[in-house]
Design a protein around this motif. Sequence first.
Motif, PDB file in Angstrom:
ATOM      1  N   MET A   1     -65.707  -2.841 -43.323  1.00  0.00           N
ATOM      2  CA  MET A   1     -65.092  -2.573 -42.037  1.00  0.00           C
ATOM      3  C   MET A   1     -65.709  -3.510 -41.013  1.00  0.00           C
ATOM      4  N   GLU A   2     -64.888  -4.135 -40.219  1.00  0.00           N
ATOM      5  CA  GLU A   2     -65.366  -5.018 -39.162  1.00  0.00           C
ATOM      6  C   GLU A   2     -64.856  -4.534 -37.825  1.00  0.00           C
ATOM      7  N   CYS A   3     -65.661  -4.772 -36.794  1.00  0.00           N
ATOM      8  CA  CYS A   3     -65.249  -4.444 -35.438  1.00  0.00           C
ATOM      9  C   CYS A   3     -64.078  -5.347 -35.066  1.00  0.00           C
ATOM     10  N   LYS A   4     -63.119  -4.795 -34.366  1.00  0.00           N
ATOM     11  CA  LYS A   4     -61.950  -5.567 -33.917  1.00  0.00           C
ATOM     12  C   LYS A   4     -62.315  -6.507 -32.772  1.00  0.00           C
ATOM     13  N   ASN A   5     -63.550  -6.345 -32.245  1.00  0.00           N
ATOM     14  CA  ASN A   5     -64.067  -7.204 -31.182  1.00  0.00           C
ATOM     15  C   ASN A   5     -63.151  -7.206 -29.961  1.00  0.00           C
ATOM     16  N   CYS A   6     -62.726  -6.005 -29.565  1.00  0.00           N
ATOM     17  CA  CYS A   6     -61.825  -5.848 -28.420  1.00  0.00           C
ATOM     18  C   CYS A   6     -62.521  -6.108 -27.086  1.00  0.00           C
ATOM     19  N   MET A   7     -63.835  -6.080 -27.088  1.00  0.00           N
ATOM     20  CA  MET A   7     -64.661  -6.231 -25.897  1.00  0.00           C
ATOM     21  C   MET A   7     -64.592  -4.992 -24.996  1.00  0.00           C
ATOM     22  N   ASP A   8     -63.772  -4.044 -25.322  1.00  0.00           N
ATOM     23  CA  ASP A   8     -63.721  -2.766 -24.623  1.00  0.00           C
ATOM     24  C   ASP A   8     -63.328  -1.716 -25.657  1.00  0.00           C
ATOM     25  N   CYS A   9     -64.317  -0.993 -26.133  1.00  0.00           N
ATOM     26  CA  CYS A   9     -64.081  -0.020 -27.209  1.00  0.00           C
ATOM     27  C   CYS A   9     -63.066   1.050 -26.827  1.00  0.00           C
ATOM     28  N   THR A  10     -62.893   1.313 -25.548  1.00  0.00           N
ATOM     29  CA  THR A  10     -61.974   2.381 -25.139  1.00  0.00           C
ATOM     30  C   THR A  10     -60.512   2.004 -25.346  1.00  0.00           C
ATOM     31  N   VAL A  11     -60.208   0.722 -25.554  1.00  0.00           N
ATOM     32  CA  VAL A  11     -58.833   0.300 -25.816  1.00  0.00           C
ATOM     33  C   VAL A  11     -58.642  -0.170 -27.258  1.00  0.00           C
ATOM     34  N   CYS A  12     -59.664  -0.058 -28.064  1.00  0.00           N
ATOM     35  CA  CYS A  12     -59.611  -0.466 -29.467  1.00  0.00           C
ATOM     36  C   CYS A  12     -58.641   0.428 -30.238  1.00  0.00           C
ATOM     37  N   PRO A  13     -57.898  -0.141 -31.175  1.00  0.00           N
ATOM     38  CA  PRO A  13     -56.993   0.680 -31.985  1.00  0.00           C
ATOM     39  C   PRO A  13     -57.720   1.748 -32.801  1.00  0.00           C
ATOM     40  N   GLU A  14     -59.016   1.584 -33.022  1.00  0.00           N
ATOM     41  CA  GLU A  14     -59.804   2.531 -33.814  1.00  0.00           C
ATOM     42  C   GLU A  14     -60.306   3.717 -32.987  1.00  0.00           C
ATOM     43  N   ILE A  15     -60.134   3.704 -31.687  1.00  0.00           N
ATOM     44  CA  ILE A  15     -60.766   4.709 -30.820  1.00  0.00           C
ATOM     45  C   ILE A  15     -60.300   6.130 -31.135  1.00  0.00           C
ATOM     46  N   LYS A  16     -59.048   6.302 -31.507  1.00  0.00           N
ATOM     47  CA  LYS A  16     -58.534   7.646 -31.791  1.00  0.00           C
ATOM     48  C   LYS A  16     -59.262   8.267 -32.982  1.00  0.00           C
ATOM     49  N   GLU A  17     -59.515   7.464 -34.006  1.00  0.00           N
ATOM     50  CA  GLU A  17     -60.257   7.947 -35.173  1.00  0.00           C
ATOM     51  C   GLU A  17     -61.680   8.354 -34.789  1.00  0.00           C
ATOM     52  N   ILE A  18     -62.312   7.574 -33.933  1.00  0.00           N
ATOM     53  CA  ILE A  18     -63.665   7.887 -33.465  1.00  0.00           C
ATOM     54  C   ILE A  18     -63.642   9.196 -32.673  1.00  0.00           C
ATOM     55  N   GLU A  19     -62.698   9.303 -31.755  1.00  0.00           N
ATOM     56  CA  GLU A  19     -62.606  10.518 -30.930  1.00  0.00           C
ATOM     57  C   GLU A  19     -62.356  11.754 -31.793  1.00  0.00           C
ATOM     58  N   ASP A  20     -61.486  11.629 -32.777  1.00  0.00           N
ATOM     59  CA  ASP A  20     -61.191  12.774 -33.647  1.00  0.00           C
ATOM     60  C   ASP A  20     -62.413  13.189 -34.466  1.00  0.00           C
ATOM     61  N   ARG A  21     -63.096  12.223 -35.041  1.00  0.00           N
ATOM     62  CA  ARG A  21     -64.244  12.537 -35.908  1.00  0.00           C
ATOM     63  C   ARG A  21     -65.382  13.180 -35.143  1.00  0.00           C
ATOM     64  N   PHE A  22     -65.597  12.731 -33.910  1.00  0.00           N
ATOM     65  CA  PHE A  22     -66.751  13.202 -33.139  1.00  0.00           C
ATOM     66  C   PHE A  22     -66.370  14.137 -31.991  1.00  0.00           C
ATOM     67  N   SER A  23     -65.126  14.567 -31.939  1.00  0.00           N
ATOM     68  CA  SER A  23     -64.632  15.485 -30.895  1.00  0.00           C
ATOM     69  C   SER A  23     -64.902  14.950 -29.493  1.00  0.00           C
ATOM     70  N   LEU A  24     -64.479  13.732 -29.250  1.00  0.00           N
ATOM     71  CA  LEU A  24     -64.686  13.067 -27.969  1.00  0.00           C
ATOM     72  C   LEU A  24     -63.343  12.693 -27.348  1.00  0.00           C
ATOM     73  N   VAL A  25     -63.361  12.508 -26.031  1.00  0.00           N
ATOM     74  CA  VAL A  25     -62.231  11.922 -25.304  1.00  0.00           C
ATOM     75  C   VAL A  25     -62.852  10.857 -24.404  1.00  0.00           C
ATOM     76  N   LEU A  26     -62.884   9.619 -24.909  1.00  0.00           N
ATOM     77  CA  LEU A  26     -63.574   8.538 -24.218  1.00  0.00           C
ATOM     78  C   LEU A  26     -62.648   7.803 -23.260  1.00  0.00           C
ATOM     79  N   GLU A  27     -63.205   7.467 -22.112  1.00  0.00           N
ATOM     80  CA  GLU A  27     -62.452   6.749 -21.087  1.00  0.00           C
ATOM     81  C   GLU A  27     -63.419   5.867 -20.311  1.00  0.00           C
TER      82      GLU A  27
END
Length: 122
Positions: A1-27
């Motif tokens: 797995m590699e980081c998408k290097n979005c430079m802003d993790c809150t807009v990364c396509p992977e953010i929803k998976e992170i939020e779901d796994r850790f019960s977060l709503v990041l902004e």
Amino acid sequence: MECKNCMDCTVCPEIKEIEDRFSLVLERVNGRIIDNNSEILWSESSVRFLCLLSHEVVGTIFSKGKIKDFIWFGEPISESSLLQVVHLVRRNLYGGNLEIINVRGLGYALINKEGLVNVSAN
């Protein structure tokens, strides 16, 4: 797995998976990353660490080298920078079902405190 290097993790396509796994709503608010559920602040590096953890099964051991390469894209960093990120993520996850443990001599693993898991090297 590699980081998408979005430079802003809150807009990364992977953010929803992170939020779901850790019960977060990041902004991102005023340049800072905040969890809207708890109002806890997260650093960009700590969110990248969560991203790495979210793509493997609970119990997978991540070497310090793999964590450093993923978070800082192979840039040389001090051991204390890694320890700060691990401490921040541990503190921010405190009280939940998931916890980061140190596996002496091997690295770090995400475990579920509710039940035992097999810890395996990645």
